[in-house]
Design a protein around this motif. Structure first.
Motif, PDB file in Angstrom:
ATOM      1  N   ALA A 331       0.831  -1.205   0.000  1.00 40.97           N
ATOM      2  CA  ALA A 331       0.000   0.000   0.000  1.00 40.97           C
ATOM      3  C   ALA A 331       0.866   1.256   0.000  1.00 40.97           C
ATOM      4  O   ALA A 331       0.573   2.229  -0.715  1.00 40.97           O
ATOM      5  N   ALA A 332       1.948   1.243   0.782  1.00 42.20           N
ATOM      6  CA  ALA A 332       2.836   2.400   0.847  1.00 42.20           C
ATOM      7  C   ALA A 332       3.509   2.679  -0.489  1.00 42.20           C
ATOM      8  O   ALA A 332       3.859   3.834  -0.786  1.00 42.20           O
ATOM      9  N   GLN A 333       3.663   1.640  -1.320  1.00 48.79           N
ATOM     10  CA  GLN A 333       4.251   1.824  -2.652  1.00 48.79           C
ATOM     11  C   GLN A 333       3.207   2.196  -3.701  1.00 48.79           C
ATOM     12  O   GLN A 333       3.534   2.369  -4.877  1.00 48.79           O
ATOM     13  N   GLY A 334       1.949   2.296  -3.288  1.00 50.47           N
ATOM     14  CA  GLY A 334       0.886   2.629  -4.228  1.00 50.47           C
ATOM     15  C   GLY A 334       0.561   1.499  -5.193  1.00 50.47           C
ATOM     16  O   GLY A 334       0.101   1.746  -6.318  1.00 50.47           O
ATOM     17  N   LEU A 335       0.751   0.245  -4.747  1.00 48.00           N
ATOM     18  CA  LEU A 335       0.561  -0.911  -5.617  1.00 48.00           C
ATOM     19  C   LEU A 335      -0.725  -1.675  -5.351  1.00 48.00           C
ATOM     20  O   LEU A 335      -0.946  -2.740  -5.942  1.00 48.00           O
ATOM     21  N   ASP A 336      -1.576  -1.179  -4.472  1.00 45.36           N
ATOM     22  CA  ASP A 336      -2.753  -1.940  -4.033  1.00 45.36           C
ATOM     23  C   ASP A 336      -4.063  -1.433  -4.610  1.00 45.36           C
ATOM     24  O   ASP A 336      -5.135  -1.726  -4.089  1.00 45.36           O
ATOM     25  N   GLY A 337      -4.007  -0.711  -5.722  1.00 53.11           N
ATOM     26  CA  GLY A 337      -5.206  -0.105  -6.280  1.00 53.11           C
ATOM     27  C   GLY A 337      -6.112  -1.085  -7.014  1.00 53.11           C
ATOM     28  O   GLY A 337      -5.764  -2.235  -7.286  1.00 53.11           O
ATOM     29  N   TYR A 338      -7.303  -0.580  -7.344  1.00 51.31           N
ATOM     30  CA  TYR A 338      -8.328  -1.364  -8.037  1.00 51.31           C
ATOM     31  C   TYR A 338      -8.647  -0.772  -9.411  1.00 51.31           C
ATOM     32  O   TYR A 338      -9.681  -1.075  -9.989  1.00 51.31           O
ATOM     33  N   GLU A 339      -7.745   0.097  -9.942  1.00 55.46           N
ATOM     34  CA  GLU A 339      -8.096   0.890 -11.113  1.00 55.46           C
ATOM     35  C   GLU A 339      -8.532   0.051 -12.308  1.00 55.46           C
ATOM     36  O   GLU A 339      -9.396   0.454 -13.086  1.00 55.46           O
ATOM     37  N   GLU A 340      -7.940  -1.097 -12.510  1.00 60.05           N
ATOM     38  CA  GLU A 340      -8.326  -1.996 -13.607  1.00 60.05           C
ATOM     39  C   GLU A 340      -8.199  -3.418 -13.077  1.00 60.05           C
ATOM     40  O   GLU A 340      -7.144  -4.040 -13.182  1.00 60.05           O
ATOM     41  N   PRO A 341      -9.249  -3.968 -12.501  1.00 57.06           N
ATOM     42  CA  PRO A 341      -9.153  -5.264 -11.825  1.00 57.06           C
ATOM     43  C   PRO A 341      -8.551  -6.348 -12.714  1.00 57.06           C
ATOM     44  O   PRO A 341      -8.891  -6.470 -13.893  1.00 57.06           O
ATOM     45  N   HIS A 342      -7.656  -7.125 -12.126  1.00 56.33           N
ATOM     46  CA  HIS A 342      -7.029  -8.228 -12.853  1.00 56.33           C
ATOM     47  C   HIS A 342      -8.068  -9.325 -13.088  1.00 56.33           C
ATOM     48  O   HIS A 342      -8.753  -9.748 -12.158  1.00 56.33           O
ATOM     49  N   GLU A 343      -8.159  -9.786 -14.330  1.00 56.36           N
ATOM     50  CA  GLU A 343      -9.188 -10.768 -14.690  1.00 56.36           C
ATOM     51  C   GLU A 343      -8.636 -12.157 -14.930  1.00 56.36           C
ATOM     52  O   GLU A 343      -9.395 -13.090 -15.222  1.00 56.36           O
ATOM     53  N   GLY A 344      -7.340 -12.333 -14.826  1.00 54.64           N
ATOM     54  CA  GLY A 344      -6.759 -13.645 -15.066  1.00 54.64           C
ATOM     55  C   GLY A 344      -5.785 -13.620 -16.219  1.00 54.64           C
ATOM     56  O   GLY A 344      -5.536 -12.575 -16.829  1.00 54.64           O
ATOM     57  N   PRO A 345      -5.203 -14.772 -16.555  1.00 53.40           N
ATOM     58  CA  PRO A 345      -4.211 -14.812 -17.636  1.00 53.40           C
ATOM     59  C   PRO A 345      -4.840 -14.563 -18.988  1.00 53.40           C
ATOM     60  O   PRO A 345      -5.998 -14.900 -19.226  1.00 53.40           O
ATOM     61  N   ALA A 346      -4.065 -13.955 -19.868  1.00 52.00           N
ATOM     62  CA  ALA A 346      -4.529 -13.743 -21.235  1.00 52.00           C
ATOM     63  C   ALA A 346      -4.639 -15.078 -21.952  1.00 52.00           C
ATOM     64  O   ALA A 346      -3.928 -16.038 -21.625  1.00 52.00           O
ATOM     65  N   PRO A 347      -5.536 -15.194 -22.927  1.00 56.66           N
ATOM     66  CA  PRO A 347      -5.600 -16.430 -23.719  1.00 56.66           C
ATOM     67  C   PRO A 347      -4.245 -16.735 -24.342  1.00 56.66           C
ATOM     68  O   PRO A 347      -3.525 -15.824 -24.767  1.00 56.66           O
ATOM     69  N   LEU A 348      -3.893 -17.992 -24.377  1.00 52.65           N
ATOM     70  CA  LEU A 348      -2.588 -18.394 -24.909  1.00 52.65           C
ATOM     71  C   LEU A 348      -2.696 -18.643 -26.400  1.00 52.65           C
ATOM     72  O   LEU A 348      -3.467 -19.499 -26.847  1.00 52.65           O
ATOM     73  N   ALA A 349      -1.944 -17.896 -27.161  1.00 52.81           N
ATOM     74  CA  ALA A 349      -1.898 -18.070 -28.609  1.00 52.81           C
ATOM     75  C   ALA A 349      -0.452 -18.259 -29.021  1.00 52.81           C
ATOM     76  O   ALA A 349       0.419 -17.461 -28.660  1.00 52.81           O
ATOM     77  N   MET A 350      -0.164 -19.317 -29.748  1.00 50.55           N
ATOM     78  CA  MET A 350       1.199 -19.596 -30.171  1.00 50.55           C
ATOM     79  C   MET A 350       1.167 -20.555 -31.353  1.00 50.55           C
ATOM     80  O   MET A 350       0.167 -21.243 -31.581  1.00 50.55           O
ATOM     81  N   PRO A 351       2.244 -20.597 -32.122  1.00 43.21           N
ATOM     82  CA  PRO A 351       2.277 -21.532 -33.250  1.00 43.21           C
ATOM     83  C   PRO A 351       2.348 -22.976 -32.757  1.00 43.21           C
ATOM     84  O   PRO A 351       2.711 -23.252 -31.618  1.00 43.21           O
ATOM     85  N   MET A 352       1.981 -23.900 -33.610  1.00 39.66           N
ATOM     86  CA  MET A 352       2.057 -25.316 -33.271  1.00 39.66           C
ATOM     87  C   MET A 352       3.505 -25.716 -33.002  1.00 39.66           C
ATOM     88  O   MET A 352       4.415 -25.307 -33.727  1.00 39.66           O
ATOM     89  N   THR A 353       3.708 -26.493 -31.946  1.00 37.53           N
ATOM     90  CA  THR A 353       5.059 -26.952 -31.641  1.00 37.53           C
ATOM     91  C   THR A 353       5.389 -28.272 -32.336  1.00 37.53           C
ATOM     92  O   THR A 353       6.487 -28.792 -32.179  1.00 37.53           O
ATOM     93  N   LEU A 354       4.428 -28.820 -33.068  1.00 33.27           N
ATOM     94  CA  LEU A 354       4.694 -29.963 -33.936  1.00 33.27           C
ATOM     95  C   LEU A 354       3.630 -29.955 -35.031  1.00 33.27           C
ATOM     96  O   LEU A 354       2.514 -29.487 -34.802  1.00 33.27           O
ATOM     97  N   PRO A 355       3.961 -30.411 -36.212  1.00 36.00           N
ATOM     98  CA  PRO A 355       2.973 -30.396 -37.301  1.00 36.00           C
ATOM     99  C   PRO A 355       1.880 -31.429 -37.049  1.00 36.00           C
ATOM    100  O   PRO A 355       2.170 -32.607 -36.787  1.00 36.00           O
ATOM    101  N   VAL A 356       0.641 -30.973 -37.098  1.00 34.68           N
ATOM    102  CA  VAL A 356      -0.499 -31.863 -36.929  1.00 34.68           C
ATOM    103  C   VAL A 356      -1.339 -31.787 -38.199  1.00 34.68           C
ATOM    104  O   VAL A 356      -1.742 -30.709 -38.628  1.00 34.68           O
ATOM    105  N   GLU A 357      -1.571 -32.912 -38.812  1.00 35.10           N
ATOM    106  CA  GLU A 357      -2.364 -32.958 -40.036  1.00 35.10           C
ATOM    107  C   GLU A 357      -3.784 -33.375 -39.720  1.00 35.10           C
ATOM    108  O   GLU A 357      -4.010 -34.387 -39.045  1.00 35.10           O
TER     109      GLU A 357
END
Length: 360
Positions: A331-357
């Motif tokens: 709180a003393a560092q000003g890190l305890d605010g609610y300005e934009e509530p955290h909603e969880g991890p972002a959706p994971l998007a990445m290329p395939m790590t192996l070719p799937v046909e």
């Protein structure tokens, strides 16, 4: 114990970082990743908290205390902090690796007597019986002792004491923060050395709170003075990094917390002397960060009149007092605010790590 309902928006888990190896016959191996279990508070603050464990441990460190009380994984969401509880690579639920194990016999992890002493519960010299320090905040009971030892978790692959491996851990932690965004990193014990690497690797780390870090990072243009009696080899050596990269640690608030029963003079007990040396390194680190324009604070609990804390103050009988010190500091560092509530991890998007046909 708080009997009210723990209110969460969601919970879940995912793996982060890691490598993929493809061999000649086309087989793949996904390994050396981290694991994060998350609890998103129903009325979340803006910044989530990442909880990173120490040597011989897993995320279990923060889930429940040895005597069954709620750990930080529940206590923080009760106070509107969303949390990510980590198992680091080659440990616990992130154990998948091809790396061979190391054979180093570290007393703090290899033997239960060493673990008892390293956590500063007391002294244990087999075949004698273990002792408990007078006034200890360890929640002594048959069940607590049993659970304390059963939470020890072996490495599935080596954890080498090299700059390359620390950098790898830093990049792995940075991958976690890329997915969750800005947040606060809390480390414990040997995990502290990786906390500095993560903070240097990721601009998303907004603050670091380290409970008894086993090692501190120093810029290569300011090697710290020797600590008298520091004869434990590379395990206790300062972690030297390029000064330009180290400068990132002067841009964020840092808190380091130390408990009780740490000798001021060299001790023949490894589990005591290792923390005397590490505490001295922390003092050097804090002075240097502040001398270079940063904001670091060293909180030595006995100097605050708080006595009896072990190496895991956040799990001791007075954990609520320890938690209050942390949340007051945030709180003393000003890190305890609610300005934009955290909603969880972002959706994971990445290329395939192996070719799937797809079959037609």
């Amino acid at each position: 114990m708080d009997r009210s309902c723990l209110r969460l928006r969601t919970m879940g888990s995912f793996f982060f970082g890691g490598t993929v190896r493809t061999v000649a016959d086309g087989e793949t191996f996904h390994g050396d990743h981290g694991y994060a279990q998350y609890y998103i508070a129903a009325h979340s603050r803006h910044l989530p908290i990442v909880l990173w464990h120490g040597v011989g441990q897993s995320g279990r460190t923060f889930e429940s205390t040895p005597d069954g009380r709620e750990g930080y994984a529940a206590l923080l969401p009760r106070r509107d902090w969303s949390v990510y509880v980590v198992d680091q690579p080659r440990r616990g639920r992130a154990g998948r690796t091809e790396a061979p194990p190391l054979t180093a016999d570290l007393p703090a992890a290899a033997r239960e007597s060493g673990v008892w002493e390293a956590f500063r519960n007391g002294v244990w010299e087999p075949p004698g019986r273990p002792s408990l320090y007078a006034g200890s905040q360890f929640p002594l009971s048959g069940a607590a002792v049993d659970q304390f030892f059963r939470q020890q978790t072996p490495d599935t692959g080596g954890e080498p004491l090299t700059a390359e491996y620390r950098a790898f851990m830093g990049q792995t932690g940075a991958a976690l923060f890329r997915r969750i965004g800005d947040g606060i990193l809390i480390t414990h014990s040997n995990g502290g050395q990786y906390g500095w690497e993560i903070a240097m690797a990721s601009p998303h780390v907004r603050a670091v709170a380290a409970y008894e870090p086993g090692a501190c990072a120093f810029p290569d243009d300011a090697a710290p003075e020797d600590v008298p009696g520091a004869a434990a080899g590379a395990y206790l050596a300062p972690r030297m990094v390029p000064a330009a990269r180290w400068a990132a640690l002067t841009k964020i608030p840092i808190l380091i917390v130390w408990g009780d029963y740490i000798p001021d003079e060299p001790s023949p007990v490894f589990g005591a002397d290792v923390w005397r040396i590490a505490r001295a390194r922390s003092r050097q680190f804090v002075r240097l960060v502040n001398a270079r324009g940063g904001h670091a604070e060293l909180m030595e609990l006995p100097k605050l009149g708080i006595r009896g804390n072990t190496h895991a103050a956040f799990a001791d009988r007075n954990q609520m007092e320890i938690l209050r010190l942390l949340t007051d500091w945030l709180a003393a560092q000003g890190l305890d605010g609610y300005e934009e509530p955290h909603e969880g991890p972002a959706p994971l998007a990445m290329p395939m790590t192996l070719p799937v046909e797809r079959e037609r």
